[in-house]
Design a protein around this motif. Structure first.
Motif, PDB file in Angstrom:
ATOM      1  N   THR A  80      49.057  27.646  59.369  1.00 54.17           N
ATOM      2  CA  THR A  80      48.876  27.756  57.924  1.00 54.17           C
ATOM      3  C   THR A  80      47.613  27.023  57.479  1.00 54.17           C
ATOM      4  N   CYS A  81      47.385  25.849  58.040  1.00 56.11           N
ATOM      5  CA  CYS A  81      46.195  25.057  57.670  1.00 56.11           C
ATOM      6  C   CYS A  81      44.908  25.766  58.082  1.00 56.11           C
ATOM      7  N   THR A  82      44.870  26.313  59.297  1.00 59.05           N
ATOM      8  CA  THR A  82      43.644  26.990  59.733  1.00 59.05           C
ATOM      9  C   THR A  82      43.379  28.238  58.902  1.00 59.05           C
ATOM     10  N   ALA A  83      44.444  28.942  58.512  1.00 58.40           N
ATOM     11  CA  ALA A  83      44.254  30.120  57.655  1.00 58.40           C
ATOM     12  C   ALA A  83      43.692  29.713  56.298  1.00 58.40           C
ATOM     13  N   ALA A  84      44.217  28.640  55.727  1.00 56.78           N
ATOM     14  CA  ALA A  84      43.714  28.153  54.436  1.00 56.78           C
ATOM     15  C   ALA A  84      42.263  27.700  54.546  1.00 56.78           C
ATOM     16  N   ILE A  85      41.928  27.035  55.647  1.00 55.81           N
ATOM     17  CA  ILE A  85      40.558  26.570  55.843  1.00 55.81           C
ATOM     18  C   ILE A  85      39.599  27.755  55.952  1.00 55.81           C
ATOM     19  N   GLU A  86      40.020  28.824  56.613  1.00 52.85           N
ATOM     20  CA  GLU A  86      39.178  30.016  56.688  1.00 52.85           C
ATOM     21  C   GLU A  86      38.843  30.532  55.296  1.00 52.85           C
ATOM     22  N   GLY A  87      39.872  30.635  54.439  1.00 57.38           N
ATOM     23  CA  GLY A  87      39.647  31.125  53.086  1.00 57.38           C
ATOM     24  C   GLY A  87      38.734  30.215  52.288  1.00 57.38           C
ATOM     25  N   LEU A  88      38.953  28.913  52.383  1.00 59.00           N
ATOM     26  CA  LEU A  88      38.127  27.948  51.647  1.00 59.00           C
ATOM     27  C   LEU A  88      36.695  27.944  52.176  1.00 59.00           C
ATOM     28  N   ALA A  89      36.536  28.116  53.479  1.00 60.36           N
ATOM     29  CA  ALA A  89      35.188  28.146  54.053  1.00 60.36           C
ATOM     30  C   ALA A  89      34.413  29.371  53.562  1.00 60.36           C
ATOM     31  N   ILE A  90      35.063  30.522  53.510  1.00 59.53           N
ATOM     32  CA  ILE A  90      34.392  31.721  52.992  1.00 59.53           C
ATOM     33  C   ILE A  90      34.072  31.544  51.508  1.00 59.53           C
ATOM     34  N   LEU A  91      34.945  30.865  50.780  1.00 54.82           N
ATOM     35  CA  LEU A  91      34.659  30.560  49.380  1.00 54.82           C
ATOM     36  C   LEU A  91      33.410  29.677  49.277  1.00 54.82           C
ATOM     37  N   GLY A  92      33.303  28.704  50.183  1.00 56.10           N
ATOM     38  CA  GLY A  92      32.105  27.864  50.217  1.00 56.10           C
ATOM     39  C   GLY A  92      30.864  28.663  50.553  1.00 56.10           C
ATOM     40  N   LEU A  93      30.991  29.616  51.480  1.00 55.14           N
ATOM     41  CA  LEU A  93      29.864  30.486  51.819  1.00 55.14           C
ATOM     42  C   LEU A  93      29.436  31.316  50.610  1.00 55.14           C
ATOM     43  N   ALA A  94      30.412  31.846  49.876  1.00 55.28           N
ATOM     44  CA  ALA A  94      30.104  32.685  48.720  1.00 55.28           C
ATOM     45  C   ALA A  94      29.329  31.928  47.649  1.00 55.28           C
ATOM     46  N   SER A  95      29.632  30.650  47.500  1.00 56.81           N
ATOM     47  CA  SER A  95      28.979  29.855  46.456  1.00 56.81           C
ATOM     48  C   SER A  95      27.783  29.069  46.970  1.00 56.81           C
ATOM     49  N   ALA A  96      27.436  29.243  48.250  1.00 58.84           N
ATOM     50  CA  ALA A  96      26.338  28.481  48.842  1.00 58.84           C
ATOM     51  C   ALA A  96      25.014  28.820  48.172  1.00 58.84           C
ATOM     52  N   SER A  97      24.232  27.794  47.915  1.00 64.71           N
ATOM     53  CA  SER A  97      22.929  27.995  47.285  1.00 64.71           C
ATOM     54  C   SER A  97      21.777  27.801  48.257  1.00 64.71           C
ATOM     55  N   ASN A  98      22.077  27.339  49.474  1.00 62.30           N
ATOM     56  CA  ASN A  98      21.029  27.153  50.476  1.00 62.30           C
ATOM     57  C   ASN A  98      21.610  27.401  51.862  1.00 62.30           C
ATOM     58  N   PRO A  99      20.759  27.632  52.856  1.00 57.73           N
ATOM     59  CA  PRO A  99      21.254  27.984  54.200  1.00 57.73           C
ATOM     60  C   PRO A  99      22.015  26.865  54.895  1.00 57.73           C
ATOM     61  N   TYR A 100      21.782  25.618  54.517  1.00 56.46           N
ATOM     62  CA  TYR A 100      22.483  24.503  55.171  1.00 56.46           C
ATOM     63  C   TYR A 100      23.964  24.507  54.811  1.00 56.46           C
ATOM     64  N   ILE A 101      24.252  24.706  53.511  1.00 55.24           N
ATOM     65  CA  ILE A 101      25.653  24.795  53.087  1.00 55.24           C
ATOM     66  C   ILE A 101      26.308  26.025  53.711  1.00 55.24           C
ATOM     67  N   ALA A 102      25.564  27.140  53.746  1.00 55.76           N
ATOM     68  CA  ALA A 102      26.111  28.367  54.335  1.00 55.76           C
ATOM     69  C   ALA A 102      26.417  28.168  55.817  1.00 55.76           C
ATOM     70  N   GLY A 103      25.520  27.488  56.546  1.00 55.75           N
ATOM     71  CA  GLY A 103      25.756  27.238  57.962  1.00 55.75           C
ATOM     72  C   GLY A 103      26.960  26.352  58.193  1.00 55.75           C
ATOM     73  N   LEU A 104      27.106  25.323  57.337  1.00 59.52           N
ATOM     74  CA  LEU A 104      28.272  24.442  57.450  1.00 59.52           C
ATOM     75  C   LEU A 104      29.554  25.223  57.178  1.00 59.52           C
ATOM     76  N   ALA A 105      29.541  26.083  56.150  1.00 54.07           N
ATOM     77  CA  ALA A 105      30.727  26.880  55.818  1.00 54.07           C
ATOM     78  C   ALA A 105      31.107  27.799  56.973  1.00 54.07           C
ATOM     79  N   LEU A 106      30.102  28.432  57.590  1.00 51.49           N
ATOM     80  CA  LEU A 106      30.393  29.324  58.708  1.00 51.49           C
ATOM     81  C   LEU A 106      30.888  28.548  59.926  1.00 51.49           C
ATOM     82  N   ALA A 107      30.371  27.346  60.147  1.00 54.58           N
ATOM     83  CA  ALA A 107      30.841  26.529  61.260  1.00 54.58           C
ATOM     84  C   ALA A 107      32.300  26.135  61.067  1.00 54.58           C
TER      85      ALA A 107
END
Length: 435
Positions: free
Chosen positions: A290-317
């Motif tokens: 359940t935790c890993t599934a929630a983290i996947e969703g939150l990470a994609i949310l972080g990717l969607a709102s990313a304003s620079n490639p560093y945040i996007a890379g962290l979200a994808l990692a």
């Protein structure tokens, strides 16, 4: 969660080596095949046909293939599938050398390679629990190592090797992958034998396939485990469809930067696979999923709102790490609780659901990006993943997981309660059993 052994058997080392070598070859072909097709045509539809051909066997024969694996000797199925794939790759390699390569030939070979992959992957999934005596802790450790090697070989080492070999000649990467399949087949032939599934009386292949699918859909825990990758594929393919364009237009990065984004995701996947067992022990497998599934969703949310490639890379990692852990914990649990004579069908049914979901996600991502904005598919994917987490949380919670593991234990009484893995098994399947 109790364990009956503390050390992986010697046979697992040979299985790991075989799949590692094969994954390296897969990575080579995964990078080289589209580039080879590109030397023959610039038609996007023709290129799409070659790409799609490899997935079609799962959509057409997925459950039937699982039923056949449950009838056949699993070790023999694996080495025969690898041998056939090695021979198959020789056909386009010779055609490329003779300058007779064509798109229809590549598509046909991709389809047959996908069919061989269906039988090998399903048989390997069914063989591993027998090799490890269905020990839950050993299954998690084994799947962690297998997943890590697969990610490293097919995600890191294989693609650049495929591109480099293609520069030498169009047939060279195909020959390299053929050699990897041949080596894998030789290693698999040395694996210890496991009990062959006993044929089930008075049941046709179609009836057995339907029984395997019914077993998944009527068991809430197995259904929850199957829904996660299926819904996840819709979300992740929606993201993947627009990711390159999003990286270029919204993050301002080029081809090299985009490659680094994918590397960050793959690196996270390696880390997630490595720590999956620890997460399962600390949180319980159900809570960890359940935790890993929630983290996947939150990470994609972080990717969607990313304003620079560093945040996007962290979200994808972070997303890759959660995915890597999920892909260890989920299959390990399934292998620990599903009866051996149904393992092939249950595994292929779950895989087929995930494969069928992929084109839906690709279409959804393209449509949302066209109708609205490049960030819209990412926000929609995050919402879908978080909704899926909420829906399946009770289906795969710790209570259900522990009950299923107790029911699957060799010492457990043969009682088919509502939470038992055998509860949803059709009467004909139960009657045939393992004799």
């Amino acid at each position: 969660m109790s364990t009956k052994a503390t050390k992986l058997p010697d046979g697992f080392g040979r299985l790991w080596t075989a799949q590692t070598v094969s994954s390296l070859g897969d990575g080579v072909t995964h990078a080289a095949l589209p580039l080879i097709a590109l030397t023959l045509t610039r038609d996007p539809m023709a290129l799409a046909v070659v790409t799609a051909a490899g997935t079609l066997p799962w959509l057409i024969f997925g459950v039937l293939g699982g039923a056949l694996v449950d009838r056949w000797d699993r070790r023999r199925t694996m080495w025969v599938a690898d041998t056939v794939r090695a021979v198959l790759l020789g056909i386009p390699a010779v055609a490329a050398w003779l300058d007779m390569l064509s798109i229809p030939l590549l598509a046909a070979v991709a389809f047959l390679l996908g069919l061989g992959g269906l039988f090998f992957d399903t048989a390997a999934t069914a063989y591993l629990p027998d090799l490890l005596s269905r020990d839950p802790a050993l299954l998690e450790r084994a799947n962690s190592r297998l997943r890590g090697a697969q990610t490293a070989m097919s995600g890191f080492a294989g693609p650049p090797a495929g591109s480099a070999l293609l520069a030498v000649g169009r047939s060279v990467p195909l020959v390299a992958d053929a050699v990897s399949f041949a080596l894998s087949a030789l290693l698999v032939r040395t694996l210890p034998a496991t009990p062959r599934p006993v044929p089930e009386a008075r049941a046709s292949l179609l009836m057995q396939a339907r029984a395997g699918a019914s077993y998944v859909f009527r068991n809430r825990l197995l259904l929850g485990l199957a829904l996660r990758p299926a819904v996840g594929n819709v979300a992740f393919l929606a993201v993947e469809t627009v990711l390159a364009l999003f990286a270029h237009d919204r993050l301002g990065i080029g081809t090299f930067g985009f490659g680094l984004l994918l590397t960050a995701e793959a690196t996270g996947g390696l880390l997630g696979a490595a720590i999956a067992s620890q997460l399962g022990r600390r949180l319980g497998t159900g809570t960890a999923l359940t935790c890993t599934a929630a983290i996947e969703g939150l990470a994609i949310l972080g990717l969607a709102s990313a304003s620079n490639p560093y945040i996007a890379g962290l979200a994808l990692a972070v997303c890759g790490a959660a995915m890597g852990a999920t892909m260890v914990l989920g299959p390990s649990l399934r292998q620990a609780i599903v009866p051996g004579h149904l393992m092939g069908r249950v595994a292929s049914t779950s895989r087929m659901l995930a494969m069928c979901a992929a084109p839906v996600g690709a279409f959804l991502g393209g449509w949302l990006a066209t109708a609205y904005d490049l960030r819209t598919p990412l926000y929609a994917s995050a919402a879908l993943l978080l909704t899926m987490t909420a829906v399946t949380a009770s289906m795969t919670n710790n209570r259900r997981v522990e009950a299923a593991l107790r029911a699957a234990s060799p010492d457990a009484p043969d009682v088919g309660g509502p939470e038992s893995p055998a509860a949803g098994e059709p009467a004909q399947e139960s009657a045939s059993g393992l004799r």
